[in-house]
Scaffold this motif. Sequence first.
Motif, PDB file in Angstrom:
ATOM      1  N   UNK A   1       2.152 -19.642  -0.172  1.00 11.75           N
ATOM      2  CA  UNK A   1       2.766 -20.699  -0.969  1.00 11.75           C
ATOM      3  C   UNK A   1       1.737 -21.603  -1.624  1.00 11.75           C
ATOM      4  N   UNK A   2       0.612 -21.779  -0.965  1.00 11.35           N
ATOM      5  CA  UNK A   2      -0.299 -22.807  -1.442  1.00 11.35           C
ATOM      6  C   UNK A   2      -1.621 -22.290  -1.988  1.00 11.35           C
ATOM      7  N   UNK A   3      -2.286 -21.421  -1.295  1.00 14.36           N
ATOM      8  CA  UNK A   3      -3.717 -21.274  -1.539  1.00 14.36           C
ATOM      9  C   UNK A   3      -4.162 -19.962  -2.178  1.00 14.36           C
ATOM     10  N   UNK A   4      -3.390 -18.916  -2.099  1.00 16.33           N
ATOM     11  CA  UNK A   4      -3.727 -17.683  -2.806  1.00 16.33           C
ATOM     12  C   UNK A   4      -3.136 -17.769  -4.208  1.00 16.33           C
ATOM     13  N   UNK A   5      -3.943 -17.491  -5.220  1.00 17.52           N
ATOM     14  CA  UNK A   5      -3.468 -17.595  -6.593  1.00 17.52           C
ATOM     15  C   UNK A   5      -2.539 -16.427  -6.920  1.00 17.52           C
ATOM     16  N   UNK A   6      -1.633 -16.581  -7.884  1.00 15.86           N
ATOM     17  CA  UNK A   6      -0.784 -15.457  -8.299  1.00 15.86           C
ATOM     18  C   UNK A   6      -1.642 -14.249  -8.683  1.00 15.86           C
ATOM     19  N   UNK A   7      -1.290 -13.098  -8.141  1.00 14.71           N
ATOM     20  CA  UNK A   7      -2.076 -11.895  -8.350  1.00 14.71           C
ATOM     21  C   UNK A   7      -3.179 -11.715  -7.330  1.00 14.71           C
ATOM     22  N   UNK A   8      -3.380 -12.709  -6.462  1.00 13.37           N
ATOM     23  CA  UNK A   8      -4.408 -12.628  -5.429  1.00 13.37           C
ATOM     24  C   UNK A   8      -3.926 -11.878  -4.201  1.00 13.37           C
ATOM     25  N   UNK A   9      -4.824 -11.693  -3.249  1.00 13.04           N
ATOM     26  CA  UNK A   9      -4.538 -10.837  -2.099  1.00 13.04           C
ATOM     27  C   UNK A   9      -4.822 -11.535  -0.771  1.00 13.04           C
ATOM     28  N   UNK A  10      -4.051 -11.128   0.220  1.00  9.28           N
ATOM     29  CA  UNK A  10      -4.329 -11.442   1.622  1.00  9.28           C
ATOM     30  C   UNK A  10      -4.648 -10.133   2.323  1.00  9.28           C
ATOM     31  N   UNK A  11      -5.768 -10.115   3.022  1.00  6.09           N
ATOM     32  CA  UNK A  11      -6.111  -8.943   3.830  1.00  6.09           C
ATOM     33  C   UNK A  11      -6.214  -9.368   5.291  1.00  6.09           C
ATOM     34  N   UNK A  12      -5.555  -8.622   6.157  1.00  8.68           N
ATOM     35  CA  UNK A  12      -5.558  -8.893   7.588  1.00  8.68           C
ATOM     36  C   UNK A  12      -6.079  -7.657   8.308  1.00  8.68           C
ATOM     37  N   UNK A  13      -7.110  -7.843   9.108  1.00  9.74           N
ATOM     38  CA  UNK A  13      -7.643  -6.780   9.952  1.00  9.74           C
ATOM     39  C   UNK A  13      -7.510  -7.248  11.397  1.00  9.74           C
ATOM     40  N   UNK A  14      -6.809  -6.479  12.199  1.00  7.30           N
ATOM     41  CA  UNK A  14      -6.529  -6.928  13.558  1.00  7.30           C
ATOM     42  C   UNK A  14      -6.438  -5.752  14.503  1.00  7.30           C
ATOM     43  N   UNK A  15      -6.890  -5.965  15.717  1.00  9.72           N
ATOM     44  CA  UNK A  15      -6.783  -4.947  16.752  1.00  9.72           C
ATOM     45  C   UNK A  15      -5.686  -5.280  17.738  1.00  9.72           C
ATOM     46  N   UNK A  16      -5.208  -4.261  18.418  1.00  8.23           N
ATOM     47  CA  UNK A  16      -4.210  -4.437  19.470  1.00  8.23           C
ATOM     48  C   UNK A  16      -4.934  -4.704  20.781  1.00  8.23           C
ATOM     49  N   UNK A  17      -4.475  -5.703  21.503  1.00 14.55           N
ATOM     50  CA  UNK A  17      -5.122  -6.076  22.760  1.00 14.55           C
ATOM     51  C   UNK A  17      -4.651  -5.137  23.869  1.00 14.55           C
ATOM     52  N   UNK A  18      -5.162  -3.916  23.822  1.00 15.01           N
ATOM     53  CA  UNK A  18      -4.770  -2.898  24.791  1.00 15.01           C
ATOM     54  C   UNK A  18      -5.723  -1.719  24.659  1.00 15.01           C
ATOM     55  N   UNK A  19      -5.916  -1.002  25.758  1.00 15.77           N
ATOM     56  CA  UNK A  19      -6.630   0.266  25.726  1.00 15.77           C
ATOM     57  C   UNK A  19      -5.669   1.378  26.119  1.00 15.77           C
ATOM     58  N   UNK A  20      -5.885   2.546  25.541  1.00 14.06           N
ATOM     59  CA  UNK A  20      -5.098   3.731  25.845  1.00 14.06           C
ATOM     60  C   UNK A  20      -6.072   4.842  26.228  1.00 14.06           C
ATOM     61  N   UNK A  21      -5.548   5.874  26.853  1.00  9.70           N
ATOM     62  CA  UNK A  21      -6.396   6.980  27.282  1.00  9.70           C
ATOM     63  C   UNK A  21      -5.766   8.304  26.892  1.00  9.70           C
TER      64      UNK A  21
END
Length: 364
Positions: free
Chosen positions: A194-214
Amino acid sequence: MATGLASSNTDNPRSMLAGVHPRGSVEVELCDDDDASTSAHSTESDSSSLSSGILDYEYENGRRYHSFREVRVQPGLDSVIQCRLDIWHHIENLILGGELTRAPLDGPRKILDVGTGTGIWAIDAAVRYPTALQVIGNDLSPIQPSWVPPNCRFEVDDVESEWVHPENTFDLVHNRYMLGSIKNWDEHFCRMFRRHIKPGGYLEVKEGVLELYSQSGPCPENVTKFFELLRESGNKSGRPMIGVEDFRAKMEAAGFQDVEEVCITMFSSLEFGIADANQRVDKLPVGTWPKDKLLSQIGTYTQIAHLEGVSAYGTALFTRVLGWAPSDTAGFFDQVCEHFRDNNSLFYTLRYNLVGRKPLNPLA
């Protein structure tokens, strides 16, 4: 070519723990009066000068913590932990083939790196995008280097308070590994849209899951218990460490369009036994067990990052929130780390990479 760890010696992962940035004081800048006056939502700056006490760190159980604003249960800030953040940056470079973002940027003018940590991504972005007038990195602690490109600067700021930046400012807001640092992700995404990314701009989110699998069967009991307790302590502290799988829906609800869960094809290989061709989540090995050379290299670094992260992320949460004695915490962590070192367990974790665009006419 990205700077920093992307060009360092990758044959010896332990050598990276020495760090690559000259640590030193950092000038904390405020928005100028002209910028502030252009925002209908301008507010008294939440960025702080170094004289306000943000360098008065707290020390507890052998770890250093920031003291800006209210006390938060966060990772330590000592040199080993700072280098761990740089290791994750290097892992991202390996995953993305040296790229810094999956957003289709074309001559960006302003970029914000939320929770910049050591500042390494912001520095690399300032070099990669010389057309950018400003690449800003913000964080609660001024642990960034003072030697940076001329179009890069850092701010001590609280992203959960009112932002000091004018509306419609950024071509890209980069948000990486902030799980456990944000109280309300819906509000976080809405604020940026709503406020800070300009029209046509992007948000990128990189996130890991707090878990290990085997891949070899159920995880050892202590490993499962460790992550369960981390998630429990996150809930109790008011900053949940769950819900990454819902981020796409949350970004879309905030208004972002064309939200894509970017999946790197290499990590959907048959080596991981993925049968679903529409798999949209990267599986990252933890340990040297993959036969593929690059996957094994990535697994080496993720293993080191997990080993260093047990104490970094767990100590304050277990002692302050869960009430464990420091000696019991240390003993349990030793057992967990012993499991993490076992390459025969075929551990892996999950990584999400989402990119969303703010439409040119958000009100349409």
